[in-house]
Design an enzyme around this catalytic site. Structure first.
Site, PDB file in Angstrom:
ATOM      1  CG  LEU A   1      55.981  42.235  23.408  1.00  0.00           C
ATOM      2  CD1 LEU A   1      57.444  42.667  23.374  1.00  0.00           C
ATOM      3  CD2 LEU A   1      55.192  43.144  24.333  1.00  0.00           C
ATOM      4  CG  ASP A   2      49.860  44.818  20.590  1.00  0.00           C
ATOM      5  OD1 ASP A   2      49.476  43.691  20.220  1.00  0.00           O
ATOM      6  OD2 ASP A   2      49.224  45.532  21.387  1.00  0.00           O
TER       7      ASP A   2
END
EC number: 5.4.99.25
Length: 298
Positions: A43-44
């Site tokens: 996930l960013d």
């Protein structure tokens, strides 16, 4: 005797904004007092939500779990394009989106549903000539990534609202295949509307069978370091099952093949006590061990 795999399993974390996926791994190493921690599905930093973490020997099954479908809640801002296709990048262009109607927006979204060829965001973890694309992009180098097939099975518009005089924010929900870049969907929807677009918020609500209802925050885990699923439960839930008798258990634990089971793909080999001995796969006239979780020397 204590089961040596009693501390192994999966933890579903609700990742907070501002942390990388590796930051979460580092925190879990401290919380669970082990170096053997890994994650599936990056996930960013700006994103929140479901991150699947493997603890101890569960790290060996992370790449085998069927986590090919993902769900997201996101906000897209139309009227601005950025260097990263999200709110953390430099604004490249601003074009008034005030003229857009909900019909216009729905048409742009509809064009991105189904099986599409998506060019990933240049600021991504994809490797180009051995280096991560995001590293090259941040060094100012031009990065061209090839389009790749992805499936967008749901792309629903929930709400449309103004953001300032010229910008429009759109809340959406998306179900998609693994490898889809939600930032790229925002970029491409904005391009289709002729005004540019980028992502301002992203929350992953589901990965495979694991949803937010099973996720815990890092603070909750720090107060009680418990697994979401122990290793046996994770394997029984994630793979087809083959029951073994005592002789077969001994063979598998000592690296000897069995007769094939006629089960497609990887499956869990389970003993009479419901413990998963190994993940196996049929190969011709015999089995092959994908990973032995309880070898004879453990």
């Amino acid at each position: 005797m204590t089961d040596p795999l009693s501390r192994a399993g999966l933890v579903i974390v609700d990742k907070p904004a501002g942390m990388t996926s590796h930051d979460v791994v580092s925190r879990c190493r401290r919380i669970f007092s082990t170096r053997k921690v890994g994650h599936a599905g990056t996930l960013d930093p700006m994103a929140t939500g479901v991150l699947v973490i493997g603890i101890e020997r569960a790290t060996k099954i992370m790449g085998l779990l069927t986590l090919t479908t993902k769900s997201y809640a996101a906000t897209i801002r139309f009227g601005q394009s950025t260097s990263t296709d999200d709110a953390e990048g430099e604004v490249l262009q601003t074009i008034s989106a005030s003229h857009l109607t909900e019909v216009d927006i729905e048409a742009a979204v509809a064009g991105l549903r189904g099986d599409i060829a998506q060019v990933p965001s240049s600021v991504s973890a994809i490797k180009v000539d051995g280096q991560r694309a995001y590293k090259l992009a941040r060094e100012g180098q031009s990065v061209e990534l090839a389009a790749r097939p992805v499936r967008i099975s749901r792309f629903d518009v929930l709400a449309v609202r103004g953001s300032g005089e010229d910008l429009i924010d759109v809340d959406v929900e998306i179900d998609c295949s693994s490898g889809t870049y939600i930032r790229a969907l925002a970029r491409d929807a904005g391009a289709a509307l002729g005004v540019g677009g980028h992502l301002t918020a992203l929350r992953r609500t589901r990965v495979g069978d694991f949803g937010l209802d099973r996720a815990r925050t890092l603070e909750e885990l720090a107060d009680g370091a418990t697994l979401t699923l122990d290793l046996d439960s994770a394997c029984r839930q994630g793979f087809p099952r083959r029951d073994l008798d005592a002789a077969e258990v001994d063979a598998v634990r000592n690296g000897r093949p069995l007769a094939p089971a006629g089960i497609e793909g990887t499956y869990a080999a389970v003993d009479a006590d419901d413990r998963v001995i190994a993940l196996l796969a049929d190969k011709g006239s015999r089995t092959t061990s994908v990973v032995v979780l309880r070898p004879a020397n453990l």
